[in-house]
Design an enzyme around this catalytic site. Structure first.
Site, PDB file in Angstrom:
ATOM      1  N   ALA B 263      40.813  38.881  42.810  1.00 30.03           N
ATOM      2  CA  ALA B 263      39.586  38.763  43.351  1.00 30.03           C
ATOM      3  C   ALA B 263      38.851  37.401  42.530  1.00 30.03           C
ATOM      4  CB  ALA B 263      38.668  39.882  43.475  1.00 30.03           C
ATOM      5  N   HIS B 264      37.589  37.149  42.997  1.00 27.06           N
ATOM      6  CA  HIS B 264      36.558  36.077  42.594  1.00 27.06           C
ATOM      7  C   HIS B 264      36.268  36.321  41.044  1.00 27.06           C
ATOM      8  CE1 HIS B 264      32.760  37.453  44.486  1.00 27.06           C
ATOM      9  NE2 HIS B 264      33.270  38.455  44.033  1.00 27.06           N
ATOM     10  N   ASN B 265      36.390  35.186  40.292  1.00 24.84           N
ATOM     11  CA  ASN B 265      36.044  35.183  38.607  1.00 24.84           C
ATOM     12  C   ASN B 265      36.835  36.107  37.920  1.00 24.84           C
ATOM     13  OD1 ASN B 265      32.876  35.278  40.566  1.00 24.84           O
ATOM     14  ND2 ASN B 265      33.339  33.712  39.080  1.00 24.84           N
TER      15      ASN B 265
END
Lengths: 364, 364, 364
Positions: B263-265
């Site tokens: 997922a993001h980050n």
């Protein structure tokens, strides 16, 4: 209903039963004063309209017959016998296997759509000269068929598929749009592969590489392929990796739903069916006629025998020799209740010790 | 075996060891009366034929040497020492790291296939004028390389890949068919990306939108990118989302199997390897040299330190500071046994209370 | 920061707030001696530079304001009130919903990138004559739009997408590269579909086929379609299967992350959001405004009411009528501790029996 024939193209009820019943199921139309209907489509008991046929396969839905507006309904002789509200406002077809008859009818109606699909080889398909394309093959726009690949007769390949070098697909198959076969992938007859499926990507194999940076890995090239039998269906975005040295093997009649992961060197036996999101780790063997519930995880290097049924969400971490049903997912709860139990779970072996201590005391 | 060289192209055993052993492992061919074989391929102990080489890396397989028909077998000096049934009908190669040597041999044989792949830029590839394509790059049919993208020298891109605007791939990479990079995705050298992988899709970010319908969401545009180091392999249908404001970061040497979701980050440290079907929620950091078993789930906004090993199927829901092995999946059982235990599990905190009550009573 | 406007294109702070604030949030710039900045981009409190705007949405991050180098920061009046270290070296924007304001700003900056994307219909797109393409539609290279499909005005379709026969997409949608819609898939306005998503593959339906080989299956052709409302976002490699007889239905405002599996005949209510890797088995209905945590599994043929919140990794195996939070994943542990507890778990119902026996004894 979504698939309707125009009235003039619709068969009569006896004509439909004869055309669709390719496996020779026993069917009998109960006599009635009603005229013999023409059937334009297929629907559930509650949604089928007056030019459609429906079926009662699950006895618990028998009450829905009261509200059924279908032209005809397929049910078992037993269900018909036990029905109190007779006569009924639809034609009745007796069949000992109404669910299978429904499957055959649905296939028959869908064939009309499939027959209308574009045929032939789209001019944008990039086909290697050494590829062998049998007669009656359809290949959609922007497909790529690489060196030495072969496609069996009557197989249809949707837009944007890639068939890798030396791979083969048998006859009468259907690849939906954007299926990818790497090199060395062999698929039998009557396959159905859904969009986004990837067969033959490298198995996940690495050796620790101590000479390099601490923790670094050396890739183990995956030299095996993938071997898929006849009558196999593979769902959307499912991945089946190529073997390390030998092939990953999917036997005849296997049905795999979407987003399943089959790792390298796995072997899956005949007619085994797996629901979506199952993951099978490397070198595991699964027997014939198994069913694996959705989101189950099967560890690597284990063996499941024939006729093993795994409930959804279960982690199978060791061999299973005995046919039967196996389950492992623990029940959810409202969050507060779960929190109390989860905390206690972390002390379970300690609770067991304390219980033993009490038992000892009591027995003294 | 799947990858065979023609007899006239096959190296002698010493020639093969020298050619494949790029990292300078110690190897020694045991003296023998047998002629020095030419090696056409590579197989497991039980499947390798008389023109192939095999290896014994797992001591538990030593018994298989009795049935081995290979031309040569790699094993450790210790295994050779302990072997009773001498002489053996194959040439013996001593090496302290037979598994690594096998990896190098498999790479060497696979290079012959890879060298034969089509080269150059297919005329159907749509390449933006502002894209930078280094020398020796191969681009397959129906690829799309968007504005300002750059591809490093020697990189091969399979059919149907998309490289988004401003994205970059380093040198000597291999993108199999149908890989998608959105804009702003940067990948280092020697990358291997498998079919269906998607890098740079939007992270899942929404703000409650109270001004609108109850429950409605406002999209948070994802302005970060994806940054991938050198020597990274990414499996089929794996997805790595772009960051919300900064990049999602995959360090050098990371190996991701199929159907993994990053997922993001998220940040993943050097040489960490993850088996298939792992999901990592947003903003989590995973250290270097970790291994994450298949189908594990890692919660968002947590930190796993270096050298953490997570067993397959485990849900990691909080930080882990200490190196070691962590496990969480509870055992499956035959369905009836599971049912009894599952029911008891829902009463676990209550059982603990009752146990405490008994203990109190007993201590009075 | 990744998305920067050139200085001459950057708006002033009041201009930016006015342009981005499409929903009329209250915003107020606190008076200050500092000159009114021009804003070139957007960043987090710790990463935003002197020409960027940031925001404080999570009160726990308030300490980061001390190190913030942004040109301007959005925060709530309460946070501003409670701030001790005043004056601050940045412009302060007061807003009761800083997170929503951030979402609007991020959308505004991203619009600049989106406006610059290629427009029009690429000459390589294969579009059936009977397809209806509204004005202002963009279609990327190597797309295939089949018979009778329709694309609403302003919708952008990335490279390599396939829109099946008779399918429709509303206006102002965005399909990223390599999205696949089968036939009979209907999508509302303002959809965002990410790469590798597959809508309309066959649901997993088979009837036992006793007339054939033991264990063989007859395919149930899937005659329904997929119906998706307005303002829906669907993540990368997510699959939504077509219904068996009726449609699979995704209501307005639903947000689905990557690698989610929605089986046939599922219905998902308005504004429900699901994190990645969720699997929903067939014929299940999920209410409105639910949130489903990542990697949760929802069994088939069950009903979840409105406002149900499922924690990540939870297996939901029965109906949930009551709004609230539900959890089911049991805690991980260091491997040795887990082993002890896992062994005890297999004896749990037996432990309960022994506890009961002790209680009886004690009460005598």
């Amino acid at each position: 209903m979504p698939v309707l024939l125009a009235p003039e193209a619709a068969p009569t009820l006896p004509g439909l039963l004869q055309a669709a019943n390719l496996t020779g199921l026993d069917t009998r139309i109960v006599e009635s004063d009603q005229p013999m209907p023409r059937i334009q489509g297929l629907g559930s008991l509650l949604s089928a309209g007056p030019s459609e046929i429906s079926f009662l396969a699950n006895p618990r839905l028998q009450d829905q017959l009261k509200h059924c507006r279908a032209a005809a309904v397929i049910l078992t002789p037993e269900a018909w016998e036990s029905l109190e509200a007779k006569p009924v406002p639809f034609r009745v077809v007796l069949c000992s296997q109404p669910y299978l008859m429904y499957a055959l009818l649905a296939q028959w109606f869908d064939q009309h759509r499939i027959q209308g699909l574009p045929k032939g080889i789209h001019p944008t398909a990039v086909i290697a000269e050494s590829a062998q394309i049998a007669e009656g093959v359809s290949i959609g726009p922007y497909c790529v068929i690489e060196d030495g690949a072969s496609i069996g007769k009557g197989t249809r390949i949707g837009p944007g598929c890639v068939v890798g070098a030396g791979s083969s697909i048998g006859s009468d198959g259907l690849l939906h749009a954007r299926v990818t076969l790497y090199h060395g992938v062999h698929i039998g007859d009557r396959a159905i592969l859904h969009s986004g499926a990837v067969l033959g990507a490298d198995g996940f194999g690495f050796a620790p590489h101590p000479g390099s940076e601490p923790g670094a890995w050396a890739k183990i090239a995956q030299l095996g392929g993938v071997s898929v039998g006849n009558d196999v269906e593979i769902g959307a975005n499912t991945t089946i990796d190529r073997g390390a040295l030998e092939d990953t093997v999917i036997a005849d009649g296997v049905k795999l739903d979407n987003q399943i992961m089959v790792a390298h060197n796995v072997r899956i036996g005949k007619h085994t069916a797996m629901a979506a999101c199952v993951g099978i780790a490397g070198s595991t063997t699964i027997g014939a006629r198994c069913t694996i519930g959705g989101a189950s995880m099967i560890s690597g290097h284990i063996v499941l025998g024939d006729d093993v049924h795994v409930s959804g969400g279960t982690a199978i971490t060791s061999n299973i020799d005995k046919p039967g049903r196996y389950t492992g997912v623990y029940p959810f709860d409202e969050h507060a209740g779960w929190q109390r139990n989860a905390a206690a779970l972390g002390q379970l072996s300690q609770l067991r010790r304390r219980l033993r201590a009490l038992e000892k005391q009591d027995s003294n």
